[in-house]
Design an enzyme around this catalytic site. Sequence first.
Site, PDB file in Angstrom:
ATOM      1  N   SER A 181     -16.915  34.635 -17.800  1.00 65.74           N
ATOM      2  CA  SER A 181     -18.227  34.320 -17.242  1.00 65.74           C
ATOM      3  C   SER A 181     -19.187  33.675 -18.218  1.00 65.74           C
ATOM      4  CB  SER A 181     -18.859  35.595 -16.672  1.00 65.74           C
ATOM      5  OG  SER A 181     -19.043  36.565 -17.692  1.00 65.74           O
ATOM      6  N   HIS A 209     -14.843  34.408 -10.812  1.00 62.57           N
ATOM      7  CA  HIS A 209     -15.364  33.059 -11.016  1.00 62.57           C
ATOM      8  C   HIS A 209     -14.335  31.984 -10.675  1.00 62.57           C
ATOM      9  CE1 HIS A 209     -19.095  34.433 -12.948  1.00 62.57           C
ATOM     10  NE2 HIS A 209     -18.345  35.380 -13.463  1.00 62.57           N
ATOM     11  N   LYS A 241     -20.515  35.188  -5.166  1.00 62.77           N
ATOM     12  CA  LYS A 241     -20.515  33.914  -5.890  1.00 62.77           C
ATOM     13  C   LYS A 241     -20.143  32.796  -4.912  1.00 62.77           C
ATOM     14  CE  LYS A 241     -19.801  36.129 -10.357  1.00 62.77           C
ATOM     15  NZ  LYS A 241     -19.997  37.514  -9.901  1.00 62.77           N
TER      16      LYS A 241
END
Length: 396
Positions: A181, A209, A241
């Site tokens: 990240s 991610h 996300k």
Amino acid sequence: MSATLAAYCGERVAAVRAAERFRRRRVIEGAHAPVVVADGRRCVNFCSNDYLGLAAEPALAQRMARAGETLGTGSAASQLVTGHNAEHAALEAELADWVGRERALVFSTGYAANVGVLSALMTRGDDIVADALNHASLIDGARLSGAHKHVYAHADAADAARKLDDCCAGNRLLVTDSVFSMDGDTAPLAALADHADSHGAWLTVDDAHGLGVFGREGAGRVAEAGLNSQRVPLLLATLGKSVGAAGAFVAGDEVVIEAILQSARSLIFSTAPPPALAAAARQGVAMARAGDDRRVHLMALIARFRAGARALGLPVNDSDSPIQPLILGDEARALAVSDALLARGFLVGAIRPPTVAPGSSRLRITLTAGHGESQVDALLDALADVLAAAESRRSA
């Protein structure tokens, strides 16, 4: 005798300020979109994890509003009491299908998922082998489990194998983020899977991610690497996300997920997420899976930013992900550059210790499918000007 709590906390806050590590929340007015109003200032947001630009997508909001009208605003209980709604069940089935696993289990947050899964499956006498730059939630999950922890050099599969050699007779868990990240780089997933197989370890990957960004239908870095549930028996990711909603999940074989459901304290003792939120997440999952046009646009923006940064001599990391950090070194410099960018209309976070190692403070620039080419170009121009001005002041 102890000082008063207020005095003790005052000293701690003062120390954080003195080290240029004080952090504060900015108030965002309106939707969390590519352009936001932060603390009353309109700016382009380049520090969001909304990689596909779905967080402010009207279709998700409409789905949530319709579900809220019939399902209400809360689940009223934990999942194992009466909090598990048909929307939750449908979301879990759709997530499992997306990532190619038998079953998925939804948690309220990514932190709850990582802490809950690791502490549910590992215990004293077991061994956890972890990347040095794993997310804090994976670190805390390992600590809570009571298992012996071995840390291998970041993204170094050979060192991970050496640490696996040092493990004892208990169960072995090899755990890593897919995309890290703060650096934006990717773990050597296939090599780690090979070492896990040869050492009798279970590979756990947090694809927070990577999901939505990489792989066929955006199924993530694990899917992109062709790793099934035998190779990666524990796959975790978030819904806050690329999916544009909130929550997280773990996916794997049916019996594995059932064992987690029966023992993960962060799930058992938490109220279930609101059913209307699960409905919105289902809409986000569907749009993420069908979002090849968004992914193509995002990848073009990443390439454009990296090419522009190299042309300007900016210190970009080796990252093909939406996370593009610029390492600036000390805390004061990172803060000053972040503030100067905000004055020019760009919101870019200054990341400082303890989130990153001392001496590696940085700007964490994140690109999303909601950005345009002109916004990326304008950011590059602003970065060049601000960094040049900062360097001139340092040299004076």
